[in-house]
Design a protein around this motif. Structure first.
Motif, PDB file in Angstrom:
ATOM      1  N   TRP A   6       0.555  -1.159  -0.030  1.00  0.00           N
ATOM      2  CA  TRP A   6      -0.108  -0.111   0.224  1.00  0.00           C
ATOM      3  C   TRP A   6       1.199   1.311  -0.172  1.00  0.00           C
ATOM      4  N   VAL A   7       2.171   1.407   0.595  1.00  0.00           N
ATOM      5  CA  VAL A   7       2.721   2.671   0.713  1.00  0.00           C
ATOM      6  C   VAL A   7       3.678   2.346  -0.852  1.00  0.00           C
ATOM      7  N   ALA A  27       3.300   5.742  -5.568  1.00  0.00           N
ATOM      8  CA  ALA A  27       3.174   5.822  -7.054  1.00  0.00           C
ATOM      9  C   ALA A  27       1.932   6.890  -7.425  1.00  0.00           C
ATOM     10  N   ILE A  28       0.998   7.066  -6.583  1.00  0.00           N
ATOM     11  CA  ILE A  28      -0.200   7.567  -6.142  1.00  0.00           C
ATOM     12  C   ILE A  28       0.213   8.878  -7.170  1.00  0.00           C
ATOM     13  N   ALA A  29       0.923   9.516  -5.426  1.00  0.00           N
ATOM     14  CA  ALA A  29       1.427  10.562  -5.087  1.00  0.00           C
ATOM     15  C   ALA A  29       2.310  11.528  -5.764  1.00  0.00           C
ATOM     16  N   TYR A  30       3.050  10.236  -6.400  1.00  0.00           N
ATOM     17  CA  TYR A  30       4.278  10.955  -7.776  1.00  0.00           C
ATOM     18  C   TYR A  30       3.192  11.578  -9.175  1.00  0.00           C
TER      19      TYR A  30
END
Length: 93
Positions: free
Chosen positions: A41-42, A47-50
């Protein structure tokens, strides 16, 4: 000296209860699986934040270039009459 009435048992019997049983470690397995799912999950969240940060920066640039940016007319190289040509000195030889 040993205390009276105290039984000495082997460490294998003490840990497992019976020599024929396989040892089970549900707490350790649970922690291992929890760590693994947390790591996944981290990674997904990073990846989503990037992707979000890069997309927001690109969107801001698009807004700037579409609505606010005006090219400087004095630096327009297409109206000078052609490509910039440099004359080289003739080679001696």
């Amino acid at each position: 000296m040993k205390a009276a009435g105290r039984q000495v048992t082997s460490t294998a019997e003490k840990l497992n209860g019976d020599m024929k049983r396989r040892p089970s470690y549900p707490g350790e397995l649970r922690a291992k699986h929890a760590n693994m799912s947390t790591k996944i999950w981290v990674k997904v969240a990073m990846a989503i934040a990037y992707f979000f940060c890069v997309s927001v920066a690109a969107f801001i640039l698009v807004i700037y270039y579409v609505f606010f940016w005006t090219p400087d007319p004095s630096s327009n190289s297409t109206s000078t009459g052609g490509p910039n040509r440099t004359v080289c000195a003739p080679s001696l030889g």
